[in-house]
Motif scaffolding. Structure first.
Motif, PDB file in Angstrom:
ATOM      1  N   ALA A 177       6.097  12.709  -0.547  1.00 52.23           N
ATOM      2  CA  ALA A 177       6.332  11.494  -1.336  1.00 52.23           C
ATOM      3  C   ALA A 177       5.038  10.968  -1.958  1.00 52.23           C
ATOM      4  O   ALA A 177       5.066  10.393  -3.052  1.00 52.23           O
ATOM      5  CB  ALA A 177       6.969  10.418  -0.461  1.00 52.23           C
ATOM      6  N   CYS A 178       3.902  11.176  -1.284  1.00 54.47           N
ATOM      7  CA  CYS A 178       2.617  10.792  -1.880  1.00 54.47           C
ATOM      8  C   CYS A 178       2.407  11.500  -3.218  1.00 54.47           C
ATOM      9  O   CYS A 178       1.787  10.950  -4.133  1.00 54.47           O
ATOM     10  CB  CYS A 178       1.458  11.136  -0.936  1.00 54.47           C
ATOM     11  N   GLY A 179       2.933  12.725  -3.318  1.00 57.17           N
ATOM     12  CA  GLY A 179       2.790  13.492  -4.540  1.00 57.17           C
ATOM     13  C   GLY A 179       3.639  12.987  -5.697  1.00 57.17           C
ATOM     14  O   GLY A 179       3.469  13.432  -6.830  1.00 57.17           O
ATOM     15  N   PHE A 180       4.555  12.074  -5.402  1.00 58.79           N
ATOM     16  CA  PHE A 180       5.385  11.497  -6.460  1.00 58.79           C
ATOM     17  C   PHE A 180       4.958  10.070  -6.801  1.00 58.79           C
ATOM     18  O   PHE A 180       5.558   9.432  -7.668  1.00 58.79           O
ATOM     19  CB  PHE A 180       6.857  11.510  -6.035  1.00 58.79           C
ATOM     20  N   ALA A 181       3.940   9.567  -6.104  1.00 62.51           N
ATOM     21  CA  ALA A 181       3.494   8.193  -6.351  1.00 62.51           C
ATOM     22  C   ALA A 181       2.795   8.100  -7.696  1.00 62.51           C
ATOM     23  O   ALA A 181       2.036   8.985  -8.086  1.00 62.51           O
ATOM     24  CB  ALA A 181       2.554   7.742  -5.239  1.00 62.51           C
ATOM     25  N   THR A 182       3.035   7.013  -8.399  1.00 58.63           N
ATOM     26  CA  THR A 182       2.402   6.798  -9.713  1.00 58.63           C
ATOM     27  C   THR A 182       1.657   5.467  -9.780  1.00 58.63           C
ATOM     28  O   THR A 182       1.221   5.056 -10.846  1.00 58.63           O
ATOM     29  CB  THR A 182       3.468   6.828 -10.826  1.00 58.63           C
ATOM     30  N   SER A 183       1.527   4.805  -8.613  1.00 59.76           N
ATOM     31  CA  SER A 183       0.826   3.522  -8.570  1.00 59.76           C
ATOM     32  C   SER A 183       0.159   3.369  -7.217  1.00 59.76           C
ATOM     33  O   SER A 183       0.506   4.071  -6.254  1.00 59.76           O
ATOM     34  CB  SER A 183       1.803   2.356  -8.785  1.00 59.76           C
ATOM     35  N   PHE A 184      -0.773   2.437  -7.148  1.00 61.24           N
ATOM     36  CA  PHE A 184      -1.435   2.139  -5.881  1.00 61.24           C
ATOM     37  C   PHE A 184      -0.412   1.704  -4.840  1.00 61.24           C
ATOM     38  O   PHE A 184      -0.436   2.167  -3.692  1.00 61.24           O
ATOM     39  CB  PHE A 184      -2.487   1.048  -6.092  1.00 61.24           C
ATOM     40  N   ALA A 185       0.527   0.846  -5.218  1.00 59.41           N
ATOM     41  CA  ALA A 185       1.531   0.349  -4.273  1.00 59.41           C
ATOM     42  C   ALA A 185       2.417   1.480  -3.757  1.00 59.41           C
ATOM     43  O   ALA A 185       2.718   1.553  -2.558  1.00 59.41           O
ATOM     44  CB  ALA A 185       2.383  -0.734  -4.930  1.00 59.41           C
ATOM     45  N   GLY A 186       2.847   2.362  -4.653  1.00 58.81           N
ATOM     46  CA  GLY A 186       3.689   3.477  -4.237  1.00 58.81           C
ATOM     47  C   GLY A 186       2.974   4.415  -3.279  1.00 58.81           C
ATOM     48  O   GLY A 186       3.555   4.872  -2.288  1.00 58.81           O
ATOM     49  N   LEU A 187       1.712   4.708  -3.565  1.00 63.03           N
ATOM     50  CA  LEU A 187       0.940   5.578  -2.695  1.00 63.03           C
ATOM     51  C   LEU A 187       0.676   4.893  -1.352  1.00 63.03           C
ATOM     52  O   LEU A 187       0.693   5.544  -0.294  1.00 63.03           O
ATOM     53  CB  LEU A 187      -0.387   5.954  -3.383  1.00 63.03           C
ATOM     54  N   PHE A 188       0.456   3.592  -1.358  1.00 67.92           N
ATOM     55  CA  PHE A 188       0.231   2.827  -0.130  1.00 67.92           C
ATOM     56  C   PHE A 188       1.451   2.919   0.784  1.00 67.92           C
ATOM     57  O   PHE A 188       1.333   3.178   1.994  1.00 67.92           O
ATOM     58  CB  PHE A 188      -0.062   1.366  -0.490  1.00 67.92           C
ATOM     59  N   VAL A 189       2.646   2.738   0.231  1.00 62.96           N
ATOM     60  CA  VAL A 189       3.874   2.789   1.028  1.00 62.96           C
ATOM     61  C   VAL A 189       4.091   4.193   1.589  1.00 62.96           C
ATOM     62  O   VAL A 189       4.472   4.360   2.763  1.00 62.96           O
ATOM     63  CB  VAL A 189       5.085   2.351   0.182  1.00 62.96           C
ATOM     64  N   ALA A 190       3.859   5.221   0.774  1.00 66.52           N
ATOM     65  CA  ALA A 190       4.029   6.593   1.259  1.00 66.52           C
ATOM     66  C   ALA A 190       3.054   6.907   2.387  1.00 66.52           C
ATOM     67  O   ALA A 190       3.407   7.564   3.372  1.00 66.52           O
ATOM     68  CB  ALA A 190       3.848   7.579   0.108  1.00 66.52           C
ATOM     69  N   ARG A 191       1.817   6.428   2.270  1.00 63.91           N
ATOM     70  CA  ARG A 191       0.834   6.652   3.331  1.00 63.91           C
ATOM     71  C   ARG A 191       1.245   5.924   4.620  1.00 63.91           C
ATOM     72  O   ARG A 191       0.999   6.417   5.724  1.00 63.91           O
ATOM     73  CB  ARG A 191      -0.540   6.174   2.880  1.00 63.91           C
ATOM     74  N   MET A 192       1.889   4.775   4.508  1.00 67.86           N
ATOM     75  CA  MET A 192       2.398   4.104   5.703  1.00 67.86           C
ATOM     76  C   MET A 192       3.442   4.976   6.399  1.00 67.86           C
ATOM     77  O   MET A 192       3.473   5.066   7.630  1.00 67.86           O
ATOM     78  CB  MET A 192       3.003   2.748   5.335  1.00 67.86           C
ATOM     79  N   GLY A 193       4.299   5.622   5.614  1.00 68.82           N
ATOM     80  CA  GLY A 193       5.309   6.501   6.191  1.00 68.82           C
ATOM     81  C   GLY A 193       4.698   7.685   6.913  1.00 68.82           C
ATOM     82  O   GLY A 193       5.193   8.111   7.968  1.00 68.82           O
ATOM     83  N   VAL A 194       3.622   8.241   6.363  1.00 65.27           N
ATOM     84  CA  VAL A 194       2.909   9.332   7.050  1.00 65.27           C
ATOM     85  C   VAL A 194       2.437   8.841   8.421  1.00 65.27           C
ATOM     86  O   VAL A 194       2.548   9.546   9.431  1.00 65.27           O
ATOM     87  CB  VAL A 194       1.714   9.824   6.207  1.00 65.27           C
ATOM     88  N   GLY A 195       1.922   7.619   8.467  1.00 66.42           N
ATOM     89  CA  GLY A 195       1.437   7.065   9.726  1.00 66.42           C
ATOM     90  C   GLY A 195       2.521   6.911  10.770  1.00 66.42           C
ATOM     91  O   GLY A 195       2.306   7.203  11.954  1.00 66.42           O
TER      92      GLY A 195
END
Length: 438
Positions: free
Chosen positions: A102-120
């Motif tokens: 999902a990080c690979g589909f992020a197109t904004s700081f907020a989207g990447l932040f949320v995906a990184r939370m899911g990884v955690g």
């Protein structure tokens, strides 16, 4: 008083099944660190595409991952003490792999932040389950080595993250985008996240075939109540908090430098990004082998498996490495920098093999995953949550522009080691006073 649980019969431990379980956990840990750390090589690409600062990148490296990784650790540890642990690991791997993609589909700081939370959230399952299963599978004479082998997965995973990122950068050098079947056009850094996340799904399936070691060895000890865990920690607060905070300080030093290592090499003008990834990865793997396998085996031989001796070993190792921690970001020679970094990182790697084994030795079976989860919560709240950001904020404030990040690293790295060393010696004194056989 600390009272190690009597070890199970040796015939039931150190078996071929135990080593195969350890191998599976080792591979899972490698995959987890690839997914966790690959962002470190993609810093400048992400900054350019999303228009963000070093401090914002550090939030993606640290706070976004650590927020739910740490908050989920303790309730997941309680759950793991009650459920089939390999199946829990399988679910965790599937979740963090999906969120890495999902990080690979992020197109904004907020989207990447949320995906990184899911990884955690997904990765919060692995360590508590692994520590408790390894402790159930190996007697204390081999526990340091076994924990070192598992911990080595973090160094190899972080190293491979930088190497895979370097290979991806080389593969798509000069391209503005990459075309993927069924997905379409993605940016090179997005492609790197997708490639990193996909292998985890296969590893997840493997754990559905693994038997919980408690089932192979007989009835599993009933999970301890919250009151029992709290009382155990209260009675031995000096020991446990010295270990927790000592490892947290070392973790802050390591993650405050490793996450910025490729960027330091590139911004100093010494290496292209792909070569910086390969060199960073090789240094991490070399330091991990020396620290986690070499130090783990040496501790088992020199300490006789006693917690006090293990913690003194950690204290001396980290004390000696303080000079390397201060020097490696500042030297001009790449070869000298590499040697000093390996010395710095190997000391931390030795700590990673020693601390979990001590905590598992001195915790009853029914609360091992919970104690491990509390350990994971604290060291990662400090290390992942603040390490990258402390270094970035210090660099932005005091050494802005150019390769100023290396001066920030030269402050953060030795400071954390000095604090950690002092706390390990305190932990050794508590362990020696609390257990006469030590």
């Amino acid at each position: 008083m600390l009272s190690p649980e009597p070890p199970a019969a040796t015939a039931q431990r150190n078996s071929l099944g135990a080593w195969l379980l350890l191998a599976a956990l080792f591979v899972a840990y490698i995959v987890s660190f690839v997914d966790r750390m690959i962002i470190g090589l993609l810093v400048d690409s992400i900054k350019a595409d999303l228009g963000i600062s070093d401090t914002q990148v550090s939030l993606l490296q640290g706070l976004a991952f650590a927020l739910f990784f740490t908050l989920a650790a303790i309730p997941l540890g309680r759950l793991i003490d009650r459920v089939h642990r390999p199946r829990a690991v399988s679910a965790g791997i599937a979740l963090w792999s999906a969120m890495t993609v999902a990080c690979g589909f992020a197109t904004s700081f907020a989207g990447l932040f949320v995906a990184r939370m899911g990884v955690g959230v997904g990765e919060a399952v692995l360590s508590p389950a692994a520590y408790s299963m390894i402790s159930d599978s190996f007697d204390r004479r081999r526990l340091g080595l076994a924990m070192g082998v598992f911990g080595l997965g973090s160094a190899i995973g972080a190293g491979l993250a930088f190497m895979i990122g370097g290979a991806v950068v080389s593969l798509v050098a000069g391209a503005d985008s990459v075309s993927m079947p069924l997905i379409g056009e993605v940016r090179p850094w997005q492609f790197a996240f997708i490639v990193a996340g996909l292998p985890g799904f296969l590893i997840s399936l493997l754990f559905l075939l693994i038997r919980d070691p408690s089932h192979a060895m007989g009835a599993r000890a009933p999970a301890s109540s919250v009151r029992e865990v709290r009382e155990h920690l209260r009675r031995n607060a000096g020991f446990f908090w010295s270990v927790f905070l000592g490892v947290a300080a070392v973790n802050l030093s390591v993650l405050g430098t490793v996450n910025w290592l490729p960027a330091m090499l590139v911004r100093g003008g010494r290496l292209a990004l792909a070569n910086a990834g390969f060199l960073s990865g090789a240094m991490l793997i070399a330091g991990g082998l020396i620290g986690m396998i070499g130090f783990g085996a040496l501790m088992d031989r020199l300490s006789g498996g006693t917690p006090a001796s293990r913690m003194r070993f950690c204290g001396w190792s980290v004390s000696i490495a303080v000079l390397a921690a201060a020097a490696f970001p500042l030297v001009e020679s790449l070869w000298l920098m590499a040697a000093l970094f390996i010395a710095f990182f190997s000391a931390a790697a030795g700590v990673v093999s020693a601390a979990p084994s001590v905590l598992q030795q001195l915790s009853p079976s029914g609360m091992r995953a919970t104690v491990a989860a509390l350990y994971v919560f604290i060291i990662n709240l400090v290390g992942i949550g603040f390490g990258p950001s402390v270094t970035a904020a210090l660099g932005d404030a005091l050494f802005p522009g150019g390769d100023g990040i290396r001066y920030a690293m030269a402050i953060v790295a030795p400071a954390g080691y000095a604090i950690g060393a002092a706390l390990f010696f305190v932990a050794a004194r508590h362990a020696a006073r609390s257990t006469p056989e030590m």
